[in-house]
Write an enzyme that holds these catalytic residues in place. Structure first.
Site, PDB file in Angstrom:
ATOM      1  N   ASP A 127       0.856  -1.185   0.000  1.00 54.53           N
ATOM      2  CA  ASP A 127       0.000   0.000   0.000  1.00 54.53           C
ATOM      3  C   ASP A 127       0.895   1.239   0.000  1.00 54.53           C
ATOM      4  OD1 ASP A 127      -3.268   0.140   0.871  1.00 54.53           O
ATOM      5  OD2 ASP A 127      -2.160   2.033   0.997  1.00 54.53           O
TER       6      ASP A 127
ATOM      7  N   ASN B 108      -5.558  -5.207  -6.331  1.00 50.13           N
ATOM      8  CA  ASN B 108      -6.753  -4.549  -5.788  1.00 50.13           C
ATOM      9  C   ASN B 108      -6.622  -3.038  -5.647  1.00 50.13           C
ATOM     10  OD1 ASN B 108      -9.194  -4.366  -3.774  1.00 50.13           O
ATOM     11  ND2 ASN B 108      -7.415  -3.589  -2.620  1.00 50.13           N
TER      12      ASN B 108
ATOM     13  N   TYR C 123     -12.550   6.008 -14.463  1.00 55.31           N
ATOM     14  CA  TYR C 123     -12.733   4.836 -13.592  1.00 55.31           C
ATOM     15  C   TYR C 123     -13.396   3.708 -14.383  1.00 55.31           C
ATOM     16  CZ  TYR C 123     -13.957   2.214  -9.342  1.00 55.31           C
ATOM     17  OH  TYR C 123     -14.083   1.245  -8.371  1.00 55.31           O
TER      18      TYR C 123
ATOM     19  N   LYS D 286     -11.762   0.111 -15.417  1.00 46.59           N
ATOM     20  CA  LYS D 286     -12.315  -1.162 -14.924  1.00 46.59           C
ATOM     21  C   LYS D 286     -12.702  -2.077 -16.092  1.00 46.59           C
ATOM     22  CE  LYS D 286     -11.832  -0.311 -10.524  1.00 46.59           C
ATOM     23  NZ  LYS D 286     -10.808  -1.037  -9.733  1.00 46.59           N
TER      24      LYS D 286
ATOM     25  N   ILE E 208     -19.473  -0.754  -2.247  1.00 49.13           N
ATOM     26  CA  ILE E 208     -19.067  -1.405  -1.001  1.00 49.13           C
ATOM     27  C   ILE E 208     -18.683  -0.335   0.018  1.00 49.13           C
ATOM     28  CG2 ILE E 208     -17.447  -3.086   0.010  1.00 49.13           C
ATOM     29  CD1 ILE E 208     -19.185  -4.277  -2.266  1.00 49.13           C
TER      30      ILE E 208
ATOM     31  N   THR F   5     -16.522   1.263   2.124  1.00 46.86           N
ATOM     32  CA  THR F   5     -15.097   1.339   2.459  1.00 46.86           C
ATOM     33  C   THR F   5     -14.740   2.822   2.522  1.00 46.86           C
ATOM     34  OG1 THR F   5     -14.294   1.514   0.189  1.00 46.86           O
ATOM     35  CG2 THR F   5     -14.648  -0.721   1.031  1.00 46.86           C
TER      36      THR F   5
HETATM   37  P1  NAP Z   1      -9.898   2.020  -0.174  1.00 45.53           P
HETATM   38  O1  NAP Z   1     -10.569   1.665   1.108  1.00 45.53           O
HETATM   39  O2  NAP Z   1      -9.641   3.444  -0.493  1.00 45.53           O
HETATM   40  O3  NAP Z   1      -8.557   1.173  -0.269  1.00 45.53           O
HETATM   41  C1  NAP Z   1      -7.692   1.293  -1.354  1.00 45.53           C
HETATM   42  C2  NAP Z   1      -6.280   1.231  -0.849  1.00 45.53           C
HETATM   43  O4  NAP Z   1      -5.417   1.310  -2.008  1.00 45.53           O
HETATM   44  C3  NAP Z   1      -5.928   2.414   0.054  1.00 45.53           C
HETATM   45  O5  NAP Z   1      -5.224   1.973   1.190  1.00 45.53           O
HETATM   46  C4  NAP Z   1      -5.078   3.277  -0.842  1.00 45.53           C
HETATM   47  O6  NAP Z   1      -4.112   4.033  -0.138  1.00 45.53           O
HETATM   48  C5  NAP Z   1      -4.396   2.240  -1.697  1.00 45.53           C
HETATM   49  N1  NAP Z   1      -3.842   2.834  -2.902  1.00 45.53           N
HETATM   50  C6  NAP Z   1      -4.322   3.882  -3.633  1.00 45.53           C
HETATM   51  N2  NAP Z   1      -3.496   4.168  -4.638  1.00 45.53           N
HETATM   52  C7  NAP Z   1      -2.474   3.288  -4.563  1.00 45.53           C
HETATM   53  C8  NAP Z   1      -1.307   3.096  -5.314  1.00 45.53           C
HETATM   54  N3  NAP Z   1      -1.003   3.882  -6.372  1.00 45.53           N
HETATM   55  N4  NAP Z   1      -0.469   2.084  -4.961  1.00 45.53           N
HETATM   56  C9  NAP Z   1      -0.740   1.321  -3.900  1.00 45.53           C
HETATM   57  N5  NAP Z   1      -1.822   1.460  -3.133  1.00 45.53           N
HETATM   58  C10 NAP Z   1      -2.685   2.442  -3.464  1.00 45.53           C
HETATM   59  O7  NAP Z   1     -10.744   1.481  -1.422  1.00 45.53           O
HETATM   60  P2  NAP Z   1     -11.615   0.143  -1.636  1.00 45.53           P
HETATM   61  O8  NAP Z   1     -13.024   0.547  -1.723  1.00 45.53           O
HETATM   62  O9  NAP Z   1     -11.199  -0.929  -0.688  1.00 45.53           O
HETATM   63  O10 NAP Z   1     -11.158  -0.218  -3.122  1.00 45.53           O
HETATM   64  C11 NAP Z   1     -10.301  -1.302  -3.407  1.00 45.53           C
HETATM   65  C12 NAP Z   1     -10.530  -1.692  -4.856  1.00 45.53           C
HETATM   66  O11 NAP Z   1     -11.884  -2.094  -5.031  1.00 45.53           O
HETATM   67  C13 NAP Z   1     -10.282  -0.562  -5.856  1.00 45.53           C
HETATM   68  O12 NAP Z   1      -9.665  -1.087  -7.015  1.00 45.53           O
HETATM   69  C14 NAP Z   1     -11.690  -0.097  -6.180  1.00 45.53           C
HETATM   70  O13 NAP Z   1     -11.767   0.501  -7.464  1.00 45.53           O
HETATM   71  C15 NAP Z   1     -12.430  -1.408  -6.125  1.00 45.53           C
HETATM   72  N6  NAP Z   1     -13.872  -1.264  -5.950  1.00 45.53           N
HETATM   73  C16 NAP Z   1     -14.372  -0.608  -4.854  1.00 45.53           C
HETATM   74  C17 NAP Z   1     -15.750  -0.462  -4.732  1.00 45.53           C
HETATM   75  C18 NAP Z   1     -16.382   0.259  -3.575  1.00 45.53           C
HETATM   76  O14 NAP Z   1     -17.594   0.563  -3.663  1.00 45.53           O
HETATM   77  N7  NAP Z   1     -15.672   0.527  -2.484  1.00 45.53           N
HETATM   78  C19 NAP Z   1     -16.603  -0.990  -5.713  1.00 45.53           C
HETATM   79  C20 NAP Z   1     -16.048  -1.644  -6.805  1.00 45.53           C
HETATM   80  C21 NAP Z   1     -14.676  -1.783  -6.903  1.00 45.53           C
HETATM   81  P3  NAP Z   1      -4.449   5.559   0.240  1.00 45.53           P
HETATM   82  O15 NAP Z   1      -5.620   5.495   1.168  1.00 45.53           O
HETATM   83  O16 NAP Z   1      -3.182   6.025   0.871  1.00 45.53           O
HETATM   84  O17 NAP Z   1      -4.781   6.231  -1.067  1.00 45.53           O
END
Ligand code: NAP
Length: 253
Positions: A39, A92, A159, A163, A192, A194
Protein backbone atom coordinates in the site's frame (compact mmCIF):
# COMPACT_ATOMS: atom_id res chain seq x y z
CA UNK A 1 -16.99 -17.42 8.21
CA UNK A 2 -15.47 -19.86 5.73
CA UNK A 3 -11.85 -20.80 5.46
CA UNK A 4 -10.49 -21.80 2.11
CA UNK A 5 -7.57 -24.14 2.74
CA UNK A 6 -4.77 -21.80 1.70
CA UNK A 7 -2.08 -23.22 4.00
CA UNK A 8 1.36 -23.22 2.35
CA UNK A 9 0.37 -20.54 -0.16
CA UNK A 10 1.77 -17.00 -0.36
CA UNK A 11 -0.60 -14.17 -1.28
CA UNK A 12 0.30 -10.65 -2.43
CA UNK A 13 -2.47 -8.09 -1.86
CA UNK A 14 -2.18 -4.54 -3.20
CA UNK A 15 -4.09 -1.77 -1.48
CA UNK A 16 -3.98 -4.03 1.56
CA UNK A 17 -4.11 -1.29 4.20
CA UNK A 18 -7.77 -0.38 3.73
CA UNK A 19 -11.22 -1.47 2.62
CA UNK A 20 -11.47 -4.51 0.36
CA UNK A 21 -7.71 -5.20 0.40
CA UNK A 22 -7.65 -5.20 4.19
CA UNK A 23 -10.64 -7.57 4.26
CA UNK A 24 -8.84 -9.86 1.79
CA UNK A 25 -5.78 -9.88 4.07
CA UNK A 26 -8.00 -11.02 6.95
CA UNK A 27 -9.81 -13.74 4.98
CA UNK A 28 -6.71 -15.12 3.27
CA UNK A 29 -4.67 -15.13 6.49
CA UNK A 30 -7.56 -16.82 8.34
CA UNK A 31 -7.50 -19.43 5.57
CA UNK A 32 -3.83 -20.15 6.27
CA UNK A 33 -2.01 -18.14 3.59
CA UNK A 34 1.17 -16.20 4.21
CA UNK A 35 0.53 -12.60 3.25
CA UNK A 36 2.42 -9.77 1.61
CA UNK A 37 0.43 -6.54 1.80
CA UNK A 38 1.35 -3.52 -0.30
CA UNK A 39 0.00 0.00 0.00
CA UNK A 40 0.99 3.66 -0.07
CA UNK A 41 0.02 3.96 3.59
CA UNK A 42 2.74 2.66 5.95
CA UNK A 43 0.69 3.38 9.07
CA UNK A 44 -2.30 1.53 7.63
CA UNK A 45 -0.17 -1.49 6.78
CA UNK A 46 1.16 -1.62 10.34
CA UNK A 47 -2.39 -1.49 11.73
CA UNK A 48 -3.49 -4.42 9.53
CA UNK A 49 -0.45 -6.45 10.59
CA UNK A 50 -1.40 -5.78 14.23
CA UNK A 51 -5.01 -6.87 13.56
CA UNK A 52 -3.72 -10.16 12.13
CA UNK A 53 -1.23 -10.98 14.87
CA UNK A 54 -3.31 -13.88 16.24
CA UNK A 55 -3.07 -15.84 12.98
CA UNK A 56 -0.34 -18.42 12.50
CA UNK A 57 1.17 -17.03 9.32
CA UNK A 58 4.17 -15.19 7.91
CA UNK A 59 3.75 -11.58 6.92
CA UNK A 60 5.61 -9.21 4.63
CA UNK A 61 4.63 -5.65 3.85
CA UNK A 62 5.87 -2.93 1.54
CA UNK A 63 5.12 0.66 0.66
CA UNK A 64 4.43 0.35 -3.05
CA UNK A 65 2.93 2.71 -5.61
CA UNK A 66 1.43 0.23 -8.07
CA UNK A 67 1.52 2.81 -10.86
CA UNK A 68 5.35 2.60 -10.84
CA UNK A 69 6.37 -0.65 -12.54
CA UNK A 70 9.96 -0.56 -11.25
CA UNK A 71 8.70 -0.33 -7.67
CA UNK A 72 6.21 -3.15 -8.30
CA UNK A 73 8.92 -5.41 -9.78
CA UNK A 74 11.28 -4.72 -6.87
CA UNK A 75 8.55 -5.44 -4.32
CA UNK A 76 7.67 -8.76 -6.02
CA UNK A 77 11.35 -9.76 -5.93
CA UNK A 78 11.45 -8.86 -2.23
CA UNK A 79 8.43 -11.13 -1.61
CA UNK A 80 10.23 -14.00 -3.39
CA UNK A 81 13.39 -13.37 -1.36
CA UNK A 82 11.42 -13.19 1.91
CA UNK A 83 8.58 -15.71 1.55
CA UNK A 84 10.03 -17.98 -1.17
CA UNK A 85 7.24 -18.03 -3.76
CA UNK A 86 4.02 -16.35 -4.86
CA UNK A 87 0.81 -18.36 -5.34
CA UNK A 88 -1.93 -15.73 -5.13
CA UNK A 89 -2.00 -12.08 -6.24
CA UNK A 90 -4.92 -9.81 -5.47
CA UNK A 91 -4.41 -6.78 -7.74
CA UNK A 92 -6.75 -4.55 -5.79
CA UNK A 93 -5.24 -1.09 -5.22
CA UNK A 94 -7.43 1.59 -6.76
CA UNK A 95 -8.75 5.11 -6.44
CA UNK A 96 -12.08 6.72 -7.23
CA UNK A 97 -10.77 9.79 -9.02
CA UNK A 98 -12.51 12.99 -9.94
CA UNK A 99 -16.24 13.13 -10.63
CA UNK A 100 -16.62 15.10 -13.87
CA UNK A 101 -18.29 14.65 -17.22
CA UNK A 102 -16.34 13.14 -20.11
CA UNK A 103 -16.25 16.57 -21.76
CA UNK A 104 -14.65 18.14 -18.69
CA UNK A 105 -12.26 15.40 -17.58
CA UNK A 106 -8.71 16.78 -17.63
CA UNK A 107 -5.63 14.96 -18.91
CA UNK A 108 -4.23 14.93 -15.40
CA UNK A 109 -7.41 13.44 -13.88
CA UNK A 110 -7.56 10.78 -16.61
CA UNK A 111 -3.91 9.79 -16.16
CA UNK A 112 -4.17 9.70 -12.37
CA UNK A 113 -7.07 7.23 -12.40
CA UNK A 114 -5.89 5.05 -15.27
CA UNK A 115 -2.34 5.10 -13.89
CA UNK A 116 -3.43 3.39 -10.68
CA UNK A 117 -6.56 1.45 -11.69
CA UNK A 118 -5.39 0.14 -15.08
CA UNK A 119 -1.59 0.46 -15.30
CA UNK A 120 -1.26 -0.58 -11.65
CA UNK A 121 -3.28 -3.76 -12.14
CA UNK A 122 -1.37 -4.58 -15.34
CA UNK A 123 2.04 -4.03 -13.67
CA UNK A 124 1.10 -6.13 -10.63
CA UNK A 125 -0.42 -8.89 -12.75
CA UNK A 126 2.71 -8.95 -14.97
CA UNK A 127 5.06 -9.20 -11.99
CA UNK A 128 2.88 -11.94 -10.46
CA UNK A 129 2.81 -13.97 -13.69
CA UNK A 130 6.61 -13.82 -13.90
CA UNK A 131 6.98 -14.83 -10.23
CA UNK A 132 4.48 -17.68 -10.58
CA UNK A 133 6.11 -18.97 -13.78
CA UNK A 134 9.49 -18.87 -12.03
CA UNK A 135 8.06 -20.87 -9.13
CA UNK A 136 6.47 -23.46 -11.42
CA UNK A 137 3.61 -24.05 -8.94
CA UNK A 138 0.80 -22.40 -10.91
CA UNK A 139 -1.23 -19.76 -9.13
CA UNK A 140 -4.32 -17.60 -8.98
CA UNK A 141 -4.49 -13.90 -9.84
CA UNK A 142 -7.58 -11.92 -8.86
CA UNK A 143 -7.92 -8.49 -10.46
CA UNK A 144 -10.23 -6.01 -8.74
CA UNK A 145 -12.58 -4.56 -11.35
CA UNK A 146 -16.05 -3.27 -10.43
CA UNK A 147 -19.60 -3.45 -11.69
CA UNK A 148 -18.31 -0.48 -13.69
CA UNK A 149 -16.16 -3.00 -15.57
CA UNK A 150 -19.41 -4.02 -17.22
CA UNK A 151 -21.66 -0.94 -17.40
CA UNK A 152 -21.23 2.83 -17.43
CA UNK A 153 -21.66 5.43 -14.68
CA UNK A 154 -22.02 9.15 -15.40
CA UNK A 155 -19.11 11.33 -14.22
CA UNK A 156 -16.73 8.36 -13.93
CA UNK A 157 -15.23 7.99 -17.40
CA UNK A 158 -11.66 7.20 -16.38
CA UNK A 159 -12.73 4.84 -13.59
CA UNK A 160 -15.21 3.02 -15.87
CA UNK A 161 -12.73 2.78 -18.75
CA UNK A 162 -10.02 1.47 -16.43
CA UNK A 163 -12.31 -1.16 -14.92
CA UNK A 164 -13.46 -2.32 -18.39
CA UNK A 165 -9.75 -2.52 -19.24
CA UNK A 166 -9.09 -4.66 -16.18
CA UNK A 167 -11.67 -7.18 -17.40
CA UNK A 168 -10.00 -7.23 -20.83
CA UNK A 169 -6.46 -7.68 -19.58
CA UNK A 170 -7.73 -10.46 -17.31
CA UNK A 171 -9.28 -12.36 -20.24
CA UNK A 172 -6.12 -12.06 -22.35
CA UNK A 173 -3.76 -13.18 -19.62
CA UNK A 174 -6.01 -16.09 -18.63
CA UNK A 175 -5.53 -17.57 -22.09
CA UNK A 176 -1.82 -16.84 -22.10
CA UNK A 177 -1.20 -18.42 -18.69
CA UNK A 178 -3.54 -21.43 -18.67
CA UNK A 179 -0.75 -23.80 -19.71
CA UNK A 180 1.23 -22.67 -16.65
CA UNK A 181 -1.73 -23.56 -14.39
CA UNK A 182 -2.09 -19.87 -13.52
CA UNK A 183 -5.78 -18.92 -13.29
CA UNK A 184 -6.69 -15.25 -13.71
CA UNK A 185 -10.09 -13.77 -12.92
CA UNK A 186 -11.65 -10.36 -12.33
CA UNK A 187 -14.03 -9.48 -9.51
CA UNK A 188 -16.76 -6.87 -9.91
CA UNK A 189 -17.99 -5.47 -6.60
CA UNK A 190 -21.10 -3.35 -6.43
CA UNK A 191 -20.87 -0.32 -4.16
CA UNK A 192 -19.07 -1.40 -1.00
CA UNK A 193 -18.79 0.47 2.29
CA UNK A 194 -15.10 1.34 2.46
CA UNK A 195 -13.13 4.57 2.97
CA UNK A 196 -13.15 4.99 -0.85
CA UNK A 197 -16.92 5.58 -0.63
CA UNK A 198 -17.30 6.93 2.91
CA UNK A 199 -14.60 9.60 2.50
CA UNK A 200 -15.97 10.92 -0.80
CA UNK A 201 -19.78 10.69 -0.64
CA UNK A 202 -22.40 12.14 1.73
CA UNK A 203 -25.05 10.00 3.42
CA UNK A 204 -27.76 11.03 0.97
CA UNK A 205 -25.67 9.83 -2.00
CA UNK A 206 -24.80 6.59 -0.19
CA UNK A 207 -28.53 5.97 0.39
CA UNK A 208 -29.30 6.53 -3.30
CA UNK A 209 -26.53 4.12 -4.29
CA UNK A 210 -27.77 1.52 -1.81
CA UNK A 211 -31.19 1.65 -3.48
CA UNK A 212 -29.65 0.72 -6.84
CA UNK A 213 -28.84 -2.78 -5.54
CA UNK A 214 -31.56 -5.46 -5.47
CA UNK A 215 -30.62 -6.14 -1.84
CA UNK A 216 -31.23 -2.42 -1.07
CA UNK A 217 -27.95 -1.97 0.76
CA UNK A 218 -24.27 -1.39 0.15
CA UNK A 219 -21.95 -4.38 0.32
CA UNK A 220 -19.34 -5.11 2.96
CA UNK A 221 -15.65 -5.55 2.16
CA UNK A 222 -15.68 -8.93 3.89
CA UNK A 223 -18.36 -10.15 1.44
CA UNK A 224 -16.06 -9.35 -1.49
CA UNK A 225 -13.15 -11.05 0.28
CA UNK A 226 -15.13 -14.31 0.44
CA UNK A 227 -15.29 -14.41 -3.39
CA UNK A 228 -11.61 -13.47 -3.67
CA UNK A 229 -10.63 -16.26 -1.27
CA UNK A 230 -12.69 -18.81 -3.20
CA UNK A 231 -11.05 -17.75 -6.47
CA UNK A 232 -7.67 -18.06 -4.77
CA UNK A 233 -8.43 -21.57 -3.56
CA UNK A 234 -8.06 -24.94 -5.29
CA UNK A 235 -11.87 -25.19 -5.12
CA UNK A 236 -11.96 -22.74 -8.03
CA UNK A 237 -9.81 -25.01 -10.22
CA UNK A 238 -12.04 -24.59 -13.32
CA UNK A 239 -12.43 -20.81 -12.94
CA UNK A 240 -10.32 -18.69 -15.23
CA UNK A 241 -10.78 -15.74 -17.58
CA UNK A 242 -14.11 -14.77 -16.03
CA UNK A 243 -15.56 -11.57 -14.61
CA UNK A 244 -17.38 -12.31 -11.36
CA UNK A 245 -19.76 -9.59 -10.19
CA UNK A 246 -20.47 -9.56 -6.46
CA UNK A 247 -22.98 -6.81 -6.40
CA UNK A 248 -26.17 -7.42 -4.45
CA UNK A 249 -28.05 -7.55 -7.75
CA UNK A 250 -26.78 -4.21 -9.13
CA UNK A 251 -26.23 -5.63 -12.64
CA UNK A 252 -29.42 -7.69 -12.60
CA UNK A 253 -31.66 -4.79 -13.67
P1 NAP B 1 -9.90 2.02 -0.17
O1 NAP B 1 -10.57 1.67 1.11
O2 NAP B 1 -9.64 3.44 -0.49
O3 NAP B 1 -8.56 1.17 -0.27
C1 NAP B 1 -7.69 1.29 -1.35
C2 NAP B 1 -6.28 1.23 -0.85
O4 NAP B 1 -5.42 1.31 -2.01
C3 NAP B 1 -5.93 2.41 0.05
O5 NAP B 1 -5.22 1.97 1.19
C4 NAP B 1 -5.08 3.28 -0.84
O6 NAP B 1 -4.11 4.03 -0.14
C5 NAP B 1 -4.40 2.24 -1.70
N1 NAP B 1 -3.84 2.83 -2.90
C6 NAP B 1 -4.32 3.88 -3.63
N2 NAP B 1 -3.50 4.17 -4.64
C7 NAP B 1 -2.47 3.29 -4.56
C8 NAP B 1 -1.31 3.10 -5.31
N3 NAP B 1 -1.00 3.88 -6.37
N4 NAP B 1 -0.47 2.08 -4.96
C9 NAP B 1 -0.74 1.32 -3.90
N5 NAP B 1 -1.82 1.46 -3.13
C10 NAP B 1 -2.69 2.44 -3.46
O7 NAP B 1 -10.74 1.48 -1.42
P2 NAP B 1 -11.62 0.14 -1.64
O8 NAP B 1 -13.02 0.55 -1.72
O9 NAP B 1 -11.20 -0.93 -0.69
O10 NAP B 1 -11.16 -0.22 -3.12
C11 NAP B 1 -10.30 -1.30 -3.41
C12 NAP B 1 -10.53 -1.69 -4.86
O11 NAP B 1 -11.88 -2.09 -5.03
C13 NAP B 1 -10.28 -0.56 -5.86
O12 NAP B 1 -9.67 -1.09 -7.01
C14 NAP B 1 -11.69 -0.10 -6.18
O13 NAP B 1 -11.77 0.50 -7.46
C15 NAP B 1 -12.43 -1.41 -6.13
N6 NAP B 1 -13.87 -1.26 -5.95
C16 NAP B 1 -14.37 -0.61 -4.85
C17 NAP B 1 -15.75 -0.46 -4.73
C18 NAP B 1 -16.38 0.26 -3.58
O14 NAP B 1 -17.59 0.56 -3.66
N7 NAP B 1 -15.67 0.53 -2.48
C19 NAP B 1 -16.60 -0.99 -5.71
C20 NAP B 1 -16.05 -1.64 -6.80
C21 NAP B 1 -14.68 -1.78 -6.90
P3 NAP B 1 -4.45 5.56 0.24
O15 NAP B 1 -5.62 5.49 1.17
O16 NAP B 1 -3.18 6.02 0.87
O17 NAP B 1 -4.78 6.23 -1.07
Amino acid sequence: MNTYGLGGKVAVITGGASGIGRACAHTLARSGADISIWDLDRGGLDLVIKELEDYDYRVHSAVVDVSDSAVVDAAMQDVLDTLGHVDIAVCNAGIGGAAASSADYTDEQWRQVTGVNLDGVFFTQRAAIRAMRHGGRGGSIINMASVLGSVGFASASAYTAAKHGVVGLTQVAAWECAADQIRINAVGPGFIRTPLLDDNLDQETLDVLAGQHALQRLGEAAEVAELVAWLASDGASFATGTFYPIDGGYLAR
